[in-house]
Design a protein around this motif. Structure first.
Motif, PDB file in Angstrom:
ATOM      1  N   SER A  99       0.848  -1.180   0.000  1.00 43.49           N
ATOM      2  CA  SER A  99       0.000   0.000   0.000  1.00 43.49           C
ATOM      3  C   SER A  99       0.889   1.237   0.000  1.00 43.49           C
ATOM      4  O   SER A  99       1.966   1.234   0.586  1.00 43.49           O
ATOM      5  N   PRO A 100       0.484   2.292  -0.675  1.00 42.93           N
ATOM      6  CA  PRO A 100       1.369   3.443  -0.850  1.00 42.93           C
ATOM      7  C   PRO A 100       1.659   4.161   0.461  1.00 42.93           C
ATOM      8  O   PRO A 100       0.808   4.244   1.352  1.00 42.93           O
ATOM      9  N   ARG A 101       2.877   4.670   0.573  1.00 43.22           N
ATOM     10  CA  ARG A 101       3.225   5.490   1.724  1.00 43.22           C
ATOM     11  C   ARG A 101       2.504   6.821   1.584  1.00 43.22           C
ATOM     12  O   ARG A 101       2.376   7.367   0.488  1.00 43.22           O
ATOM     13  N   HIS A 102       2.001   7.325   2.677  1.00 46.39           N
ATOM     14  CA  HIS A 102       1.232   8.561   2.622  1.00 46.39           C
ATOM     15  C   HIS A 102       1.769   9.535   3.657  1.00 46.39           C
ATOM     16  O   HIS A 102       2.230   9.143   4.726  1.00 46.39           O
ATOM     17  N   GLU A 103       1.709  10.810   3.321  1.00 49.48           N
ATOM     18  CA  GLU A 103       2.165  11.878   4.202  1.00 49.48           C
ATOM     19  C   GLU A 103       1.221  13.057   4.086  1.00 49.48           C
ATOM     20  O   GLU A 103       0.686  13.338   3.006  1.00 49.48           O
ATOM     21  N   ALA A 104       1.021  13.739   5.189  1.00 46.97           N
ATOM     22  CA  ALA A 104       0.187  14.938   5.179  1.00 46.97           C
ATOM     23  C   ALA A 104       0.402  15.713   6.463  1.00 46.97           C
ATOM     24  O   ALA A 104       0.709  15.140   7.514  1.00 46.97           O
ATOM     25  N   ASP A 105       0.254  17.031   6.368  1.00 46.12           N
ATOM     26  CA  ASP A 105       0.234  17.884   7.555  1.00 46.12           C
ATOM     27  C   ASP A 105      -1.215  18.025   8.000  1.00 46.12           C
ATOM     28  O   ASP A 105      -2.094  18.393   7.209  1.00 46.12           O
ATOM     29  N   VAL A 106      -1.467  17.706   9.261  1.00 46.01           N
ATOM     30  CA  VAL A 106      -2.837  17.643   9.774  1.00 46.01           C
ATOM     31  C   VAL A 106      -2.936  18.473  11.047  1.00 46.01           C
ATOM     32  O   VAL A 106      -2.033  18.457  11.892  1.00 46.01           O
ATOM     33  N   ARG A 107      -4.047  19.142  11.183  1.00 48.38           N
ATOM     34  CA  ARG A 107      -4.314  19.899  12.420  1.00 48.38           C
ATOM     35  C   ARG A 107      -5.051  18.988  13.392  1.00 48.38           C
ATOM     36  O   ARG A 107      -6.061  18.375  13.062  1.00 48.38           O
ATOM     37  N   VAL A 108      -4.529  18.920  14.619  1.00 51.68           N
ATOM     38  CA  VAL A 108      -5.112  18.066  15.644  1.00 51.68           C
ATOM     39  C   VAL A 108      -6.294  18.779  16.280  1.00 51.68           C
ATOM     40  O   VAL A 108      -6.211  19.962  16.639  1.00 51.68           O
ATOM     41  N   GLY A 109      -7.397  18.058  16.418  1.00 50.11           N
ATOM     42  CA  GLY A 109      -8.570  18.617  17.083  1.00 50.11           C
ATOM     43  C   GLY A 109      -8.496  18.394  18.583  1.00 50.11           C
ATOM     44  O   GLY A 109      -7.420  18.373  19.185  1.00 50.11           O
ATOM     45  N   ALA A 110      -9.642  18.207  19.193  1.00 49.69           N
ATOM     46  CA  ALA A 110      -9.706  18.008  20.643  1.00 49.69           C
ATOM     47  C   ALA A 110      -9.092  16.666  21.027  1.00 49.69           C
ATOM     48  O   ALA A 110      -9.205  15.676  20.302  1.00 49.69           O
ATOM     49  N   LEU A 111      -8.431  16.640  22.181  1.00 47.43           N
ATOM     50  CA  LEU A 111      -7.866  15.413  22.728  1.00 47.43           C
ATOM     51  C   LEU A 111      -8.806  14.855  23.794  1.00 47.43           C
ATOM     52  O   LEU A 111      -9.506  15.603  24.475  1.00 47.43           O
ATOM     53  N   SER A 112      -8.789  13.550  23.923  1.00 49.82           N
ATOM     54  CA  SER A 112      -9.580  12.919  24.973  1.00 49.82           C
ATOM     55  C   SER A 112      -8.807  11.742  25.538  1.00 49.82           C
ATOM     56  O   SER A 112      -7.926  11.179  24.878  1.00 49.82           O
ATOM     57  N   SER A 113      -9.155  11.393  26.769  1.00 53.44           N
ATOM     58  CA  SER A 113      -8.538  10.248  27.420  1.00 53.44           C
ATOM     59  C   SER A 113      -9.531   9.093  27.383  1.00 53.44           C
ATOM     60  O   SER A 113     -10.672   9.243  27.826  1.00 53.44           O
ATOM     61  N   PRO A 114      -9.135   7.924  26.838  1.00 52.94           N
ATOM     62  CA  PRO A 114     -10.079   6.804  26.791  1.00 52.94           C
ATOM     63  C   PRO A 114     -10.334   6.252  28.179  1.00 52.94           C
ATOM     64  O   PRO A 114      -9.441   6.186  29.025  1.00 52.94           O
ATOM     65  N   PHE A 115     -11.581   5.865  28.429  1.00 50.65           N
ATOM     66  CA  PHE A 115     -11.942   5.223  29.689  1.00 50.65           C
ATOM     67  C   PHE A 115     -12.963   4.144  29.349  1.00 50.65           C
ATOM     68  O   PHE A 115     -14.166   4.375  29.358  1.00 50.65           O
ATOM     69  N   GLY A 116     -12.444   2.945  28.984  1.00 53.44           N
ATOM     70  CA  GLY A 116     -13.328   1.893  28.498  1.00 53.44           C
ATOM     71  C   GLY A 116     -13.992   2.339  27.214  1.00 53.44           C
ATOM     72  O   GLY A 116     -13.333   2.689  26.241  1.00 53.44           O
ATOM     73  N   GLY A 117     -15.334   2.389  27.201  1.00 54.18           N
ATOM     74  CA  GLY A 117     -16.051   2.836  26.019  1.00 54.18           C
ATOM     75  C   GLY A 117     -16.342   4.320  26.020  1.00 54.18           C
ATOM     76  O   GLY A 117     -17.040   4.803  25.129  1.00 54.18           O
ATOM     77  N   GLN A 118     -15.820   5.053  27.007  1.00 55.41           N
ATOM     78  CA  GLN A 118     -16.092   6.485  27.127  1.00 55.41           C
ATOM     79  C   GLN A 118     -14.845   7.291  26.761  1.00 55.41           C
ATOM     80  O   GLN A 118     -13.744   6.771  26.671  1.00 55.41           O
ATOM     81  N   GLN A 119     -15.063   8.608  26.545  1.00 56.63           N
ATOM     82  CA  GLN A 119     -13.970   9.536  26.289  1.00 56.63           C
ATOM     83  C   GLN A 119     -14.082  10.700  27.262  1.00 56.63           C
ATOM     84  O   GLN A 119     -15.178  11.225  27.486  1.00 56.63           O
ATOM     85  N   ARG A 120     -12.939  11.110  27.847  1.00 58.85           N
ATOM     86  CA  ARG A 120     -12.911  12.244  28.759  1.00 58.85           C
ATOM     87  C   ARG A 120     -12.003  13.320  28.187  1.00 58.85           C
ATOM     88  O   ARG A 120     -10.946  13.010  27.639  1.00 58.85           O
ATOM     89  N   PRO A 121     -12.375  14.588  28.297  1.00 58.71           N
ATOM     90  CA  PRO A 121     -11.544  15.670  27.742  1.00 58.71           C
ATOM     91  C   PRO A 121     -10.133  15.644  28.327  1.00 58.71           C
ATOM     92  O   PRO A 121      -9.929  15.337  29.507  1.00 58.71           O
TER      93      PRO A 121
END
Length: 733
Positions: free
Chosen positions: A386-408
């Protein structure tokens, strides 16, 4: 590690913080299905105060909010992350599926972790433990990852704790069973009506203190007299094991002189040996009962994780290169260093879309950062790269996983884990780095999926969506492979096993709305001539005006396997004009690609053009192509055309006790055993050559035949003649 009353530092519903890499512990839980990994994670979350007795956090969500498919199947099928707080540390518990089909999720957990807890059930057979854990243990040993063993289900055990310790020493000791020893002895209560004695506490072998849970709460007490003899024997062996791993060479002399060794010194040496991966403690654990919050062994286990397991700062960062392959020194695990992170898992959320689970190895990731995403693609024997891919991306909000939930999450420092939604199409295994200094991390080893499942779209609407959806499915789960077989025209989904294929097909239907029908996998057959023969191709048409005229005579003879199709020109006297020699060859090769008997490509023949006729007006390139094809078909009618089937080189690694059964099974699959090699750990590698048509579902059979302890690899060897009776049956079918 030190026995003491402990209340933990996590408040129910409070998200643990990680201000520096030194405060993080990443621990992956490994074990066979039914060993109790998820139950243990929930018990640790309860003991630390991350959840309440009902398994809920402040917002009412439960730790066990799994996908519908997991609830329906009653087993985990994906990696789950549960962070807990203990002694001012953030402990990321990575719960992995125990079923061997989901080894891709396990490998992702290993990549994100710095230490491993091997969870084994005393209620299951030793073969189940070895089959699920031995290979992973050896992988961890190869990279020096610290490991400990947790024994569960002692309340309903068919195997006593001391016997489980011996089994673990044999399976995991790698020739040194004294490197796998218990830190605590279980304390049991009176037998119940079912004949089982509940686990009520643990006796610390170094301190001699007992953590008693019989009242529902954890209380420390001295050991009772009835247990002193077994305690002294186990303690002596543990102390000797610690001394053997100690860097203080004077300890052995003092011990042999009969000097009393300081408990703090022994604990410190033990923690150092665990951290460097040379000593592997065994603990027993059981979830809390009654109103108690701390289950048996949970406090001791959390102490081991925070005190004995290393922080991310103490683990080497995987190798890195520039995107064009130039080696670069790996950055340090430092929150202030340049960013280096990796996508260890990709999933889809019905509300937010694609979610990427990241392990930050260096630097700090913050919302709104612009990062460089680089992926090297995946290479597989049955797929193009599969082709190598590169891109500059802006990161959105971060969250901490907690089982099936997400915390800011405000920021993710080196060593910690975070989730990011819609990360510019990033795939599992992609590297994130600073946009001014792009880097690429070396990939982690991926399993080779060996169960092929033919799929086709159920309807026209499904056909239009199938290809891109399969690509998304593979981007999420690197243990899957999609093959578009040019010979058979079949789309093949290569999976780890039946459970893996069922989950993948269900995800296609429920997550992406694509219905598919499955069909048996077809192996790419070939045809060849059994003997020398000749053929005459005559294409003459005259219907007024410009006609078509071409005649050619060919000889066809079989060649050695792997030769392909050779074309030789032996025309003399210009009976076939020079400009039409290549036309005959084109026609012959086109017909060979279509096949001459059963529709499979013709190989391993030499086609010699001997003679022919032409017309000054009606001969043409198209006419001689048609004549060449007709000549090859006529030649095929004059001899027996053999069907060739692909044969694979197979290496099967099994415990010595299963060698006979495996060799007998391979013989029943028309296999030829070409040799055996003795491997480590009382195992044998059986090498054989087996027709690929006979090993389509071999991964399932081998797992059943060896109780999950066997594994195999396959590689294409060559095509060989199919037995006449099978070839005839195939033609008739």
């Amino acid at each position: 590690m030190r026995d003491r009353t402990h209340t933990g530092t996590g408040a129910a519903g409070g998200a643990p913080k990680a201000g520096s890499p030194a405060a993080v512990r990443n621990v992956v839980l490994v074990g066979h299905s039914g060993s109790g990994k998820t139950t243990l994670v929930e018990a640790l979350a309860l003991a630390s105060g991350a959840v309440n007795r009902a398994g809920r956090v402040e917002d009412g969500a439960t730790l066990s909010d799994h996908e519908e498919i997991e609830q329906r199947r009653g087993r985990s099928v994906q990696l789950s992350v549960v962070p807990v707080a203990w002694d001012d540390h953030k402990v990321n518990l990575l719960d992995t599926p125990g079923h061997p089909d989901f080894v891709g999720e396990l490998r992702a957990g290993l990549r994100a972790a710095d230490a491993a807890l091997f969870v084994v059930s005393a209620a299951q057979e030793a073969d189940a433990v070895a089959g699920a854990c031995r290979a992973v243990w050896e992988e961890c040993a190869a990279v020096g990852m610290p490991r400990a063993v947790v024994v569960t289900h002692l309340d309903t055990a068919r195997t006593p704790f001391d016997e489980m310790v011996r089994i673990c020493g044999r399976i995991f000791g790698q020739g040194d069973p004294d490197a796998v020893l218990p830190l605590y002895l279980p304390v049991r209560g009176p037998e119940g009506p079912d004949g089982h004695a509940p686990l009520t506490g643990l006796t610390g072998l170094l301190t001699g203190r007992v953590s008693d849970h019989s009242s529902g709460e954890r209380v420390e007490a001295p050991p009772s007299g009835g247990r002193l003899e077994s305690y002294r024997a186990a303690r002596g062996r543990l102390v000797e094991g610690i001394i053997a791993e100690s860097e203080d060479e004077t300890l052995m002399d003092r011990y042999l002189r009969g000097d009393e060794l300081d408990t703090a010194t022994l604990v410190d040496d033990l923690e150092r040996a665990v951290a460097r991966g040379s000593f592997h403690p065994v603990l027993a654990a059981a979830p809390a009962s009654g109103r108690g919050r701390q289950g048996v062994g949970t406090v001791e286990l959390l102490d081991l994780v925070t005190r004995g397991f290393p922080s991310p700062e103490e683990r080497a960062v995987p190798g890195v290169t520039t995107p064009d392959g130039a080696p670069r020194p790996a950055p340090a695990c430092d929150a202030e260093a340049p960013l280096l992170a990796e996508v260890v898992k990709t999933s889809s959320d019905p509300y937010v879309g694609q979610v990427s689970l990241l392990r930050v190895f260096s630097g700090t990731l913050r919302p709104d950062d612009t990062v460089h995403v680089c992926g090297h693609g995946l290479t597989h024997p049955r797929d193009a790269e599969s082709p190598r891919h590169e891109a500059d991306v802006r990161v959105g909000a971060l969250s901490s996983p907690f089982g099936g939930q997400q915390r800011p999450l405000d920021a993710c420092v080196a060593g910690n884990l975070a989730c990011v939604a819609k990360l510019g199409g990033a795939e599992t295994g992609d590297t994130l780095s600073g946009d001014g200094d792009p880097l690429l991390m070396e990939p982690w080893p991926l399993p080779d999926p060996l169960l092929p499942v033919g799929v086709r779209a159920h309807g026209k609407a499904d056909e239009d969506k199938l290809s891109p959806v399969l690509s998304r499915l593979v981007a999420e789960d690197p243990a899957l492979r999609v093959e578009q077989n040019q010979d058979t025209g079949q789309t093949v989904l290569w999976c780890m096993g039946e459970a893996h294929s069922e989950v993948a097909l269900e995800h296609l239907r429920t997550r992406y709305g694509v219905r598919v029908d499955t069909e048996p996998h077809r192996v790419p057959l070939r045809e060849t001539f059994a003997s020398r023969t000749v053929g005459l191709g005559k294409h003459v048409k005259q219907s007024g005006g410009h006609g078509q005229y071409a005649v050619c005579e060919i000889e066809v003879e079989p060649l050695a396997p792997g030769t392909g199709v050779e074309f030789v020109d032996k025309v003399v006297g210009g009976s076939v004009p020079r400009q039409f020699i290549s036309s005959v060859e084109k026609g012959v090769r086109a017909q060979a690609a279509r096949g001459v008997a059963a529709g499979h490509p013709l190989v391993d023949v030499r086609v010699t053009l001997l003679d022919g006729k032409s017309h000054s007006v009606d001969s043409s390139d198209a006419a001689f192509q048609t004549a060449g094809a007709l000549a090859l078909r006529e030649a095929a009618a004059g001899t027996r055309v053999q069907l060739l089937e692909p044969v694979a080189e197979v290496g099967v690694l099994v415990p010595d006790s299963f060698v006979g059964a495996v060799m007998s099974d391979l013989a029943g699959r028309r296999g030829r055993v070409v040799g055996t090699e003795q491997d480590s750990g009382e195992r044998t590698l059986v090498r054989a050559e087996v027709p690929e048509a006979e090993i389509g579902t071999y991964t399932v059979t081998l797992r059943s035949l060896t109780h999950g302890t066997g594994r195999f690899e396959r590689a294409y060897a060559r095509h060989e003649p199919m037995p006449p009776q099978l070839a005839e049956r195939l033609r008739e079918g």
